[in-house]
Design an enzyme around this catalytic site. Structure first.
Site, short mmCIF file in Angstrom:
data_model
loop_
_atom_site.label_atom_id
_atom_site.label_comp_id
_atom_site.label_asym_id
_atom_site.label_seq_id
_atom_site.Cartn_x
_atom_site.Cartn_y
_atom_site.Cartn_z
N LYS A 35 40.73 -54.14 19.12
CA LYS A 35 39.76 -53.08 19.38
C LYS A 35 39.89 -52.56 20.81
CE LYS A 35 36.60 -54.72 15.82
NZ LYS A 35 35.44 -55.56 15.45
N GLN A 56 30.86 -59.39 18.20
CA GLN A 56 31.79 -59.79 17.13
C GLN A 56 31.20 -60.95 16.34
OE1 GLN A 56 34.54 -58.05 16.41
NE2 GLN A 56 35.17 -59.40 14.74
N ASP A 95 28.56 -50.78 15.17
CA ASP A 95 28.93 -51.31 13.85
C ASP A 95 28.09 -50.78 12.71
OD1 ASP A 95 31.01 -53.38 13.97
OD2 ASP A 95 29.68 -54.39 15.37
N1 GUN Z 1 33.33 -59.60 11.92
C1 GUN Z 1 34.06 -59.23 10.83
N2 GUN Z 1 34.05 -57.89 10.69
C2 GUN Z 1 33.29 -57.40 11.70
C3 GUN Z 1 32.93 -56.09 12.08
O1 GUN Z 1 33.27 -55.07 11.45
N3 GUN Z 1 32.16 -55.99 13.21
C4 GUN Z 1 31.76 -57.09 13.92
N4 GUN Z 1 30.99 -56.89 14.99
N5 GUN Z 1 32.08 -58.31 13.58
C5 GUN Z 1 32.85 -58.46 12.48
#
Ligand code: GUN
Length: 298
Positions: free
Chosen positions: A52, A96, A119
């Site tokens: 990311k 995350q 998100d």
């Molecule tokens: N863990 C697995 N997928 C995601 C996601 O799309 N966003 C976040 N913040 N954590 C995750």
């Protein structure tokens, strides 16, 4: 059989995000910033965060990553989130998941200001998505799936869509987006009876269950479009592992009309949509006169 290439498709959408960041800077604004929280030593989470960060750098979005040990108190994490809320350059905050077990995820996430939710994890934003409001972020993986289908001109209107998996991050929000795009949606899960039979009715089958190669050709109608959301790491001996999806690619590719590979399928699209949400939040926050036409279609 067509491969739905998430790398090619995400490059297309990332280029649009990049153009939008240039327009923001041309208005004498600072670049939007994504602030990320990585707590504990989950290796997969660390890898996703690196991906990311790189994607942000490549599109002109600034990043700030808080790498925190599992010893960090919940109160300290919340204090850092509140600092990011108060920083006018930060337009995306992303914690995350999964967090180490000792933390209360819901309580931590609830401290993110809704306007900076990268998100679409917060109830307020999920509510906007539910209602089909336009001025909102959208769950990243579901939005990525819709954009991928859109890019390959696969119209979902009137189609039978079967989603296997009912998570808050993928299955449930994807069902909303599919419904908004006029698909007929079935959501299946571990208690669904005759799962292969139900899945086999679908024109578009989405696998989002997190079980390596569980879905084989017995779940797939000939010619169907198969979207594999799974990212699983399986041991292959000698201490090595490989990445695979929830679908058995080899078997399914003999019957499907189109399929997303793993890796380089839905994964890169999820990342592209984090960028999208961060930039979209910035435009809304600063009330800038910039259109982002890669936005959600309802
Ligand atoms: N863990 C697995 N997928 C995601 C996601 O799309 N966003 C976040 N913040 N954590 C995750």
């Amino acid at each position: 059989m067509q491969i739905l290439d998430g790398k090619v498709c995400s490059d297309f959408y990332r280029a649009q995000v990049s153009e939008t960041v240039k327009k923001i800077i041309a208005l004498n604004e600072k670049p939007p910033r994504l602030s990320v929280f990585l707590v504990g030593d989950n290796q997969s989470s660390a890898m996703y965060i690196r991906m990311k960060e790189k994607a942000c750098r490549e599109t002109g979005i600034e990043t700030r990553t808080h790498v925190l040990s599992e010893e960090t108190s919940e109160a300290d994490i919340i204090e850092l989130i509140k600092k990011e809320n108060a920083d006018s350059q930060t337009s995306g905050i992303l914690v995350q998941l999964p967090l180490p077990k000792k933390y209360n995820e819901t309580r931590i996430l609830s401290n993110i200001e809704a306007a900076k939710d990268a998100d679409c994890f917060l109830p307020e934003n999920i509510g906007h998505m539910f209602l089909g409001n336009k001025e909102t972020v959208i769950s990243c993986t579901p939005l990525g799936v819709m954009k991928l289908l859109n890019y390959y001109k696969i119209d979902v209107a009137g189609k039978d869509v079967c989603i296997i998996g009912r998570s808050n991050i993928v299955g449930k929000p994807l069902a909303l987006l599919m419904l908004a795009a006029n698909a007929t949606v079935t959501i299946c899960h571990s208690k669904t009876k005759n799962l292969p039979e139900v899945a086999k009715r679908a024109d578009i089958l989405v696998a989002a269950i997190g079980r390596a190669r569980m879905i084989d050709e017995t779940y797939v109608k000939p010619g169907a479009v198969v979207v594999d959301v799974g990212i699983n790491h399986v041991e292959v001996g000698n201490g090595k592992s490989e990445t695979c999806g929830d679908c058995d690619f080899e078997k399914i590719s003999k019957v499907a009309g189109a399929i997303t590979p793993v890796p380089k399928g839905v994964g890169p699209m999820t990342i592209a949509m984090v960028l999208y949400n961060t930039v979209y939040n910035y435009i809304l926050m600063k009330k800038l006169d910039i259109k982002m036409d890669i936005g959600p279609k309802f």
